[in-house]
Write a protein that holds these residues in place. Structure first.
Motif, mmCIF file in Angstrom:
data_model
loop_
_atom_site.group_PDB
_atom_site.id
_atom_site.type_symbol
_atom_site.label_atom_id
_atom_site.label_comp_id
_atom_site.label_asym_id
_atom_site.label_seq_id
_atom_site.Cartn_x
_atom_site.Cartn_y
_atom_site.Cartn_z
ATOM 1 N N LEU A 599 29.092 27.192 43.839
ATOM 2 C CA LEU A 599 28.509 28.631 43.852
ATOM 3 C C LEU A 599 29.038 29.825 43.902
ATOM 4 C CD1 LEU A 599 24.869 27.383 45.389
ATOM 5 C CD2 LEU A 599 25.355 28.003 42.628
ATOM 6 N N SER A 600 29.820 30.498 44.898
ATOM 7 C CA SER A 600 30.436 30.889 45.136
ATOM 8 C C SER A 600 31.517 31.562 43.766
ATOM 9 C CB SER A 600 31.523 31.539 46.728
ATOM 10 O OG SER A 600 30.210 31.194 47.428
ATOM 11 N N ARG A 602 30.612 30.569 41.170
ATOM 12 C CA ARG A 602 30.040 31.080 39.569
ATOM 13 C C ARG A 602 29.309 32.690 40.071
ATOM 14 N NH1 ARG A 602 23.755 29.523 39.911
ATOM 15 N NH2 ARG A 602 23.773 31.222 41.415
ATOM 16 N N THR A 603 29.353 32.790 41.539
ATOM 17 C CA THR A 603 28.825 33.917 41.324
ATOM 18 C C THR A 603 29.897 34.684 40.937
ATOM 19 O OG1 THR A 603 27.468 33.732 43.599
ATOM 20 C CG2 THR A 603 28.220 35.804 43.353
ATOM 21 N N ARG A 605 32.798 34.712 38.969
ATOM 22 C CA ARG A 605 32.561 34.834 37.407
ATOM 23 C C ARG A 605 31.982 35.002 36.354
ATOM 24 N NH1 ARG A 605 32.261 29.084 36.983
ATOM 25 N NH2 ARG A 605 30.690 29.126 36.095
ATOM 26 N N GLU A 606 30.728 35.536 37.281
ATOM 27 C CA GLU A 606 29.363 35.534 36.118
ATOM 28 C C GLU A 606 28.946 37.337 36.944
ATOM 29 O OE1 GLU A 606 26.390 32.810 36.160
ATOM 30 O OE2 GLU A 606 27.371 31.294 34.966
ATOM 31 N N ASP B 10 22.495 32.537 47.337
ATOM 32 C CA ASP B 10 23.680 31.956 46.399
ATOM 33 C C ASP B 10 23.063 31.566 45.208
ATOM 34 O OD1 ASP B 10 25.121 32.917 47.559
ATOM 35 O OD2 ASP B 10 27.084 31.366 46.705
ATOM 36 N N PHE B 13 20.368 34.387 44.211
ATOM 37 C CA PHE B 13 20.911 35.597 44.177
ATOM 38 C C PHE B 13 21.486 35.713 42.441
ATOM 39 C CE2 PHE B 13 19.491 36.536 48.326
ATOM 40 C CZ PHE B 13 18.623 37.974 47.206
ATOM 41 N N GLY B 14 21.592 34.307 42.211
ATOM 42 C CA GLY B 14 22.735 33.930 40.567
ATOM 43 C C GLY B 14 21.967 35.286 39.337
ATOM 44 N N ARG B 15 23.023 35.693 38.736
ATOM 45 C CA ARG B 15 22.923 36.540 37.732
ATOM 46 C C ARG B 15 23.468 36.557 37.052
ATOM 47 N NH1 ARG B 15 18.554 37.600 41.247
ATOM 48 N NH2 ARG B 15 18.779 38.929 42.086
ATOM 49 N N ILE B 16 22.790 36.769 35.566
ATOM 50 C CA ILE B 16 23.727 36.350 34.468
ATOM 51 C C ILE B 16 24.120 38.345 33.424
ATOM 52 C CG2 ILE B 16 24.010 35.450 31.927
ATOM 53 C CD1 ILE B 16 22.373 33.086 33.432
ATOM 54 N N PRO B 17 24.903 38.177 34.103
ATOM 55 C CA PRO B 17 25.134 39.504 32.729
ATOM 56 C C PRO B 17 25.004 39.549 31.311
ATOM 57 C CG PRO B 17 27.287 38.719 33.209
ATOM 58 C CD PRO B 17 26.334 37.915 34.076
ATOM 59 N N LEU B 96 31.219 36.764 28.953
ATOM 60 C CA LEU B 96 30.451 36.951 29.616
ATOM 61 C C LEU B 96 30.175 38.913 29.025
ATOM 62 C CD1 LEU B 96 30.089 35.782 32.711
ATOM 63 C CD2 LEU B 96 28.126 35.492 30.670
ATOM 64 N N HIS B 239 22.707 24.592 37.970
ATOM 65 C CA HIS B 239 22.961 26.416 38.185
ATOM 66 C C HIS B 239 24.581 26.032 37.909
ATOM 67 C CE1 HIS B 239 19.264 26.894 39.634
ATOM 68 N NE2 HIS B 239 19.042 25.535 40.498
ATOM 69 N N CYS B 240 24.913 25.460 36.460
ATOM 70 C CA CYS B 240 26.366 26.184 36.534
ATOM 71 C C CYS B 240 27.407 25.662 37.421
ATOM 72 C CB CYS B 240 26.480 27.327 36.252
ATOM 73 S SG CYS B 240 27.840 27.645 34.644
ATOM 74 N N MET B 241 27.097 24.752 37.928
ATOM 75 C CA MET B 241 27.965 23.868 38.503
ATOM 76 C C MET B 241 28.384 22.929 38.114
ATOM 77 S SD MET B 241 27.352 24.262 42.072
ATOM 78 C CE MET B 241 25.402 23.812 42.350
#
Lengths: 1204, 256
Positions: A599-600, A602-603, A605-606, B10, B13-17, B96, B239-241
């Motif tokens: 998750l970290s 991912r954060t 990266r994004e 986490d 607060f996941g965000r996609i630009p 991205l 969640h993108c993992m």
């Protein structure tokens, strides 16, 4: 998990004895299989049985702490002008060798071992200690004449002297059936035995061990075994108890119930059993429920009686209790049984008439003592398992794997059980724990060494089994490498052989025939192999054991314990499963970490390159409002309704902050107070029977000793607020996750646990951080004491003396959901006593009566006498607590009591003594009632030894794998040293007993393996030569106490040693050098101290008894010694932190030093500070001298959140 | 089991630009600048794009503006899927920021649902929550909640208030300790390649033998083809993992 388990005992029709663990799924054959048995009766610590030779045997479980008994005798001498002191005594004198009173002649060689089950620990040696003070070499104490007061100094008029010789013997027949040999006159020996029942341990408040052992002989006579207790597990002799008829069978409950059945079919009930008369006084007869069929078998619990009549019908007796042991009437229950047995918690087991299976009575609760239904226990025996294993192994080559592991498992299980309750190890202490005179003794401990290696093997085999499971999973993900590595880290020595078998397994799965092997790993790929499990079940079920006897007297089943007895387990899979459960935390932690890392990533990266982007959702203010009550801050103080609002907002820096508003009416005018949550230092919940309230402190309010106190109408509502406020506080301080290794832990008198992250400025630096600014957050659980070191190893002790180890989690208790970690939170329970006093006054007409003078205290009151506390109106401390016993008289009150528990005094309030004199006109006795809390927190139990004190070595630069020294004192006063404690396994593996000549009460291990301890008599001891290679050291050095003071606590830092005496004075040990670690003298430091903790920086923190704040006084306040420097180890003055109501603190994790440069810079400033501090100190002193006056018995003075 | 805060935070607060550009054929009065935004993964497109709408409406004539919809590389984006799901499903391999095209005309009726107001999103969101609770607790928890609790859940999501949301949601994630888990695990498996919208099945957290199921067990049960060796090319995202199938317990990362 490390849940404490207990055992159900049973005998099959062939006389083989089996046990079934409450967490197990298989009957295990008793380790000692030499004999066949007819009957067994078990309690937690031992089992008694009648073997087929009709002799009585006892099977005492081994434990880490040995059973030892101190023999003593006195050597007496008289001075004469010719030869000085000599053996020649006057004719009127006592014997040259005598007991303490001088009345009994006892020479050294008159002491013999009571039975073949004992061995001497060492030879006789002289005790060089009198009342906590060391004597001259030789141990002589002097007096004018016999009998008199003895002193350690020889004076001009010392005409006689004596010294005490001591020798320990040790019970060696543990984990085997030890035959009870009688030394009585053979003519008066009981005839062969027919039945036995043990119980009665709750009649007295004596610690584990005192038992009532009742037996029935073939001729129908009843015998009582005298003096069975912890240090005399065999008892001393049989006494005949007369009965109104021929007795067939007998049953003794944990408390005062004792029933027996007569040959004619009636039951007889013993009356008058109590503390002073455990044998009881007389019998009453109870008729059988049916006239045709007499009672054949009876079994009793705390307050229940079950019986079986000759037609195999089962009956339950109604209305049985302490006052009416006979009960009122019988009710017939469903089912036909050979026998029934009532165990702990009034749970019931029976043996079915037709199938000879053991049935467990389901649904037995305090409100429904007769339970609901019988449910058969269908677990197989271990022997069945290996049988099935070998039969399946014929199927295919792959099964060799299964079989292989299974055999190992079989070998492991007993060994594994060892680690929890074992005790062969303790014979190692004979080697290590030698006090010098014991040196020659340790013979016959060769076998124990053998046992130890067996145990190590067992441990080794357990790990690979676990890892095997992990490995199988790995095979399916292809993530093998990383997993293997994590494996290695959990298990430093994976056996090469077993890794090979893992690979074998993987290949085996491709083989079409080999589905059998797949059920070996339960959690991931099991579905394929299930059908073969079915065949095995079938196989096992056919061979179900036929039982003859069952005993649940040591088996603790309660509402929450999930039992796995009712499903046939699938051979190996179950054992693997239970094993895998035991390692889940570590594994869980591994994959949780992996997820968190992903998750970290991912954060990162994004988000990393896009932080300047605008947020889609703007942050705005969020408000929670509600109605609460507030303890208003003007007089008269009382609760008033207020509206409360929490506003949460996000600053431009992304930092969240919150403000709590309390809106109230003051003389019809709207007003409010507000608190910034980033200034709140602690939120304490104060549950009591009247209010669900909590208190908020800020540094300012800590100085005032006047928090904001709020109360909610329901516990749920309070918890919602507490959760939210706690979360907001942590958020605003950016604190999340588990406490760091440096954290400071503390415990309140309510048993609540708080933890604070120390800033580097706390101990050093140009501007010391005042300790009222420390932020404390709560961790779930209930403890009396907590100790840690700077590697994150934390242990706690509950009020019931249970030892707990910290799991690395956070949250629990009311802190649910977000502020709590998902794993590492377990159920925790604790038991404590509530005390009330029965007061009486003497009058010439009726003697002592509950009619007092008009000016007297309540006849039922609290300790102070000011509060009326009756048995009926006294409630548990808060709704979280429930009663678990009835009121009973407490005989262990300080000052002593008479046989009925009374203490006498001239008047109320005064000092009480345990016997009546002419001058005594009042008396009181203390009643106790146990209550229990069930909560949750990041704690796992470390069974089975219950503890009084702990200390963990703070290590500066320890290698990770190195084992960490942890010393403890058991609640009986034994000194123990925990082996195998590492960062990976903070619970350690086993206890090593360290011999002492008397019970101890406090222990501390500081840097460089300096171990100091305090004995119950108030003297201090230093343990010599403790090192990683010699974890138990070699011998004790007696250190004289400060003059006329009895010590109660010791704490050792890096170089500093501090002790605390029973009058609350703090002392520093002067003159300690590496070559002379015992030091030279005690220097007085401060008074008014309740508890202290010296840390690895030699920092000194205490719980002060009384501290005056600007608004009120607090008792039990955290204080920090300021001005502690290498050249000034005693420090200068006190800085006051959170309190009152604090009970314990440990700063032994905090080794964070501020940088030295900064310190040099400000030497000038320092002097200014220290001057300041001195002023503070003189102020502090003045307050201290005032405090005794302030503390009248009025409790109202203390307005702090937590009242003691 | 309630999950621990670190992971929950986490996830929350996941965000996609994202870079929003107006569709080239849309008629504008002046050139439309692209609009950059950090989209919360757990929210819905139409819930968090008010700013986008305003931005582009400024350059357009009033009569040209119909219902807004979004498209990525020719695929209309379903607003009722969480944003993170849309991204992982359609765009996980792209660089991205995520380039989304904004349309105001030619609403693709057969691909998308209309979303005329936030009430529609709220209704959809609450329906998901209820469905999940039906599986987890036979709807007992959600039915015992008050209207204001439902509102707080929704407001928490809408205003991106983690604590506000979780103050209520934790109740939905709890179960009695003696149960060892939910009744069934609510989950949906979306596949990028098939026509089927998603896979959904009843799945208990605990096997009949008492041991806890892992995510691997679930996948094996639900789409066995996916985890055979031949299916090795498939990747699972949550969640993108990349999901590690060896997780010893099913880890409820998804809040619904």
């Amino acid at each position: 998990m490390a849940m404490s388990s207990s055992l159900l005992w049973a005998v099959d029709i062939f006389g083989r004895v089996y046990t079934l663990s409450t967490v197990g799924q298989h009957w295990e054959l008793c380790k000692d299989t030499q004999l066949e048995f007819k009957r067994v009766s078990a309690v937690k610590q031992c089992c008694w049985g009648i073997a087929c030779d009709h002799q009585v045997y006892t099977y005492v479980f081994s434990g880490d702490v040995p059973i030892r008994y101190q023999e003593e005798t006195y050597e007496n001498q008289r001075w004469n002008p010719v030869g000085g002191f000599c053996e020649k005594l006057l004719p009127s004198d006592r014997w040259q060798w005598s007991d303490v009173s001088g009345l009994k002649h006892q020479q050294l060689d008159s002491f013999t071992l009571p039975s073949p089950h004992w061995e001497w620990e060492s030879d006789w040696y002289v005790d060089e200690n009198i009342g906590g003070e060391p004597t001259e070499k030789g141990g002589w104490t002097y007096a004018i004449d016999f009998p008199s007061t003895y002193t350690k100094d020889k004076k001009w008029n010392s005409c006689v002297r004596r010294r005490r010789w001591i020798r320990y013997r040790r019970y060696k027949s543990r984990d085997i059936w030890a035959k009870i040999v009688s030394r009585d006159d053979p003519d008066q020996l009981p005839d062969p035995f027919n039945d036995i029942s043990i119980g009665g341990w709750e009649i007295t408040d004596e610690p584990l061990g005192r038992l009532s052992v009742w037996a029935v002989s073939l001729q129908g006579r009843v015998w009582y075994r005298e003096n069975v207790c912890h240090h005399n597990p065999e008892g001393s002799m049989w006494s005949l108890i007369t009965t109104p008829g021929e007795v067939v069978q007998i049953s003794c409950g944990p408390y005062d119930l004792l029933w027996a059945t007569l040959w004619e079919g009636q039951a007889i009930v013993r009356e008058g059993i109590d503390r002073n008369n455990p044998q009881g006084i007389s019998w009453s007869i109870v008729e059988s429920p049916s006239s045709e069929n007499g009672i054949m078998h009876v079994s009793v619990g705390v307050d229940v009686v079950w019986c079986v009549t000759k037609d195999r019908k089962v009956w339950f007796r109604r209305g049985v209790n302490s006052h009416n042991p006979c009960g009122t009437s019988w009710i017939e229950m469903v089912g036909d049984m050979m026998m029934v047995n009532v165990g702990l918690n009034n749970q019931v087991w029976g043996i079915g008439c037709d199938d000879r299976a053991i049935y467990f009575r389901q649904g037995v609760t305090p409100s429904e003592l007769s339970g609901k239904t019988w449910k058969a226990i269908v677990c197989g025996r271990e022997s069945d398992r290996s049988q099935t294993g070998s039969s399946t192994s014929l199927l295919s080559a792959g099964c060799f794997f299964t079989d292989d592991i299974q055999n190992q498992t079989n070998a492991v299980i007993p060994g594994d059980a060892d680690t929890s309750s074992d005790t062969d190890l303790p014979s190692i202490p004979t080697y290590l724990a030698n006090t010098p005179p014991m040196g020659a003794a340790a013979s016959g401990s060769g076998s124990s060494a053998g046992n130890q290696t067996a145990e190590i093997c067992a441990n080794l085999t357990v790990d690979p089994l676990d890892s095997d499971q992990g490995e199988a999973n790995v095979a399916s993900t292809g993530n093998k490498k990383s997993h293997l590595e994590s494996l290695k880290s959990t298990n430093p020595n994976p056996s090469a052989e077993l890794q090979w078998t893992n690979i074998d397994l993987k290949e085996a799965q491709k083989h079409p025939v080999l589905s059998v092997s797949t059920f070996a790993e339960t959690s991931s790929l099991s579905s394929l192999g299930m059908f073969s499990v079915g065949t095995e079940e079938q196989y096992g079920a056919d061979e179900h054991p036929l039982w003859a006897w069952v005993s649940g007297g040591g088996c603790l089943v309660d509402l929450h314990s999930p039992l796995k007895w009712f499903t046939v387990s699938s051979g190996l899979s179950s054992s693997v499963q239970s094993l895998s459960l035991s390692i889940t935390p570590a594994q869980t932690a591994a994959w949780r970490k992996q997820i968190f890392q992903q998750l970290s990533e991912r954060t990162k990266r994004e988000l990393e390159n896009f932080r300047h982007y605008e947020q889609a959702v703007e942050q705005s203010v969020w408000v929670k409002t509600g109605m609460l009550q507030w303890w208003r801050n003007w007089k008269p103080h009382k609760w008033m309704d207020v509206r409360v609002a929490l506003e949460q907002f996000t600053g431009s820096d992304g930092m969240r902050d919150s403000i709590l508003f309390v809106y109230y009416m003051y003389h019809e005018e709207k007003k409010y107070i507000h608190v910034f949550l980033n200034e709140v230092t602690i939120i304490v919940d104060v549950l009591n029977e009247a209010k669900h309230s909590f208190a908020l402190y800020t540094p300012e309010r800590t100085k005032q000793r006047w928090p904001i106190r709020l109360a909610a109408t329901t516990e749920q509502e309070m918890n919602d607020w507490l959760s939210l406020l706690n979360m907001s506080c942590c958020e605003s301080r950016r604190i999340q996750g588990p406490p760091s290794h440096h954290a400071i832990w503390s415990v309140t008198c309510k048993g609540d646990i708080f933890v604070s992250e120390p800033s580097p400025e706390l101990e050093a630096g140009p501007h010391l951080m005042p300790c009222d600014q420390m932020f404390w957050r709560q961790v779930g659980g209930h403890l009396r004491l907590i100790e840690c070191n700077n590697q994150g190893i934390v242990w706690g002790i509950g009020y019931d003396h249970t030892a707990w180890v910290y799991t690395g989690g956070y949250g629990g208790g009311f802190i649910q959901g977000l502020a709590s970690s998902a794993d590492n939170i377990y159920t925790q329970s604790d038991v404590k006593c509530v005390y009330i006093y029965e007061n009486q006054r003497w009058n010439p007409v009726t003697g002592y009566s509950s009619r007092g003078l008009p000016t007297d205290r309540y006849m039922w009151s609290d300790a102070s006498g000011l509060q009326e506390c009756t048995k009926v109106n006294t409630k548990p401390p808060s709704p979280q607590w429930t009663w678990v016993s009835d009121w009973y008289i407490d005989f262990s009150t300080s000052g002593g009591t008479d046989r009925e528990g009374w203490q006498y005094a001239a008047d109320f309030p005064a000092s009480y003594h345990g016997h009546k004199t002419m001058k005594d006109f009042v008396r009181r006795r203390r009643w106790a009632r146990k209550c229990k809390i069930v909560t949750s927190g990041p704690w796992l139990e470390v069974p089975p030894v219950t503890l009084w004190d702990i200390s963990i070595i703070p290590s500066s630069d320890a290698v990770d794998e190195e084992s960490v020294a942890l010393w403890a004192i058991s609640d009986k006063g034994d000194v123990l040293c925990r082996l195998g404690v590492t960062q990976q396994n903070p619970a350690g593996t086993s206890w090593l007993h360290v011999g002492t000549d008397q019970p101890f009460i406090s222990i501390s291990i500081g840097a460089f393996y300096q171990v100091w301890a305090v004995a119950r008599d108030g003297s201090a001891f230093y343990r010599g030569s403790v090192s990683p290679k010699k974890p138990a050291g070699d011998c004790w050095y007696h250190i004289p106490s400060p003059q006329k003071q009895k010590l109660k606590q010791v704490s050792v830092g890096r170089t500093s040693v501090f002790v605390l005496d029973k009058n609350g004075n703090l002392w520093y040990r002067q003159g300690i050098t590496p070559s002379y670690p015992q030091g030279s003298t005690w220097d007085y430091v401060s008074n008014n101290i309740r508890k202290m903790s010296v840390g690895p920086l030699d920092q000194v923190w205490v719980i002060a008894d009384k501290v005056q704040g600007s608004h009120s006084l607090s008792c039990g306040t955290v204080c920090h010694r300021t001005g502690v420097q290498p050249m000034e180890p005693k420090g200068l003055s006190w800085d006051y932190g959170i309190g009152g109501g604090w009970e314990h603190i440990t700063v032994r994790g905090n080794a964070t030093e501020a940088s030295r440069v900064a310190m040099q810079d400000t030497s000038e400033e320092n002097s200014a500070v220290s001057k300041d501090l001195e002023e503070n100190e003189s102020k502090g002193r003045a307050e201290h001298s005032k405090t005794p006056l302030m503390v009248s018995e009025s409790q109202d003075l203390d307005r702090s959140a937590v009242n003691c | 089991m309630t999950d621990d805060k670190d992971v929950l935070r986490d996830v929350w607060f996941g965000r996609i630009p994202t870079c929003f550009t107006l569709y080239q054929d849309e008629i504008t009065e002046r050139e439309a600048e692209p609009y950059y935004l950090l989209l919360p993964r757990i929210s819905y497109l139409t819930l968090v794009t008010d700013k986008v709408k305003k931005h582009f409406q400024k350059v357009m004539r009033q009569e040209e503006i119909n219902e807004i919809w979004f498209e990525y590389e020719g695929t209309p984006l379903k607003w009722h899927y969480p944003i993170g799901l849309l991204f992982d499903l359609h765009a996980s391999n792209t660089a991205l920021p995520w380039n989304i095209t904004v349309h105001f005309k030619n609403f693709p009726e057969k691909d998308l649902l209309h979303c005329h107001s936030k009430d529609v999103i709220e209704a959809h969101f609450m329906a998901c929550i209820k469905e999940a609770d039906a599986l987890k607790h036979k709807s007992q928890v959600i039915n015992e909640m008050q209207k204001k609790d439902h509102k707080q859940l929704w407001m928490g999501l809408q205003n991106d208030k983690f604590e506000q949301f979780w103050a209520i949601n934790r109740k939905l994630m709890e179960y009695p300790p003696e149960d060892n888990g939910f009744r069934y695990i609510p989950f949906r498996i979306y596949q990028a390649t098939t026509e089927r919208p998603f896979i959904q099945k009843l799945f208990r957290p605990i096997a009949s033998g008492g041991q806890l199921h892992t995510l691997g067990d679930l996948l094996k049960d639900v789409c066995p083809s996916a985890i055979t060796p031949e299916g090795g090319a498939l990747r699972f995202f949550m969640h993108c993992m990349d999901i590690s199938v060896c997780s010893h317990r099913i880890y409820h990362l998804d809040k619904r």
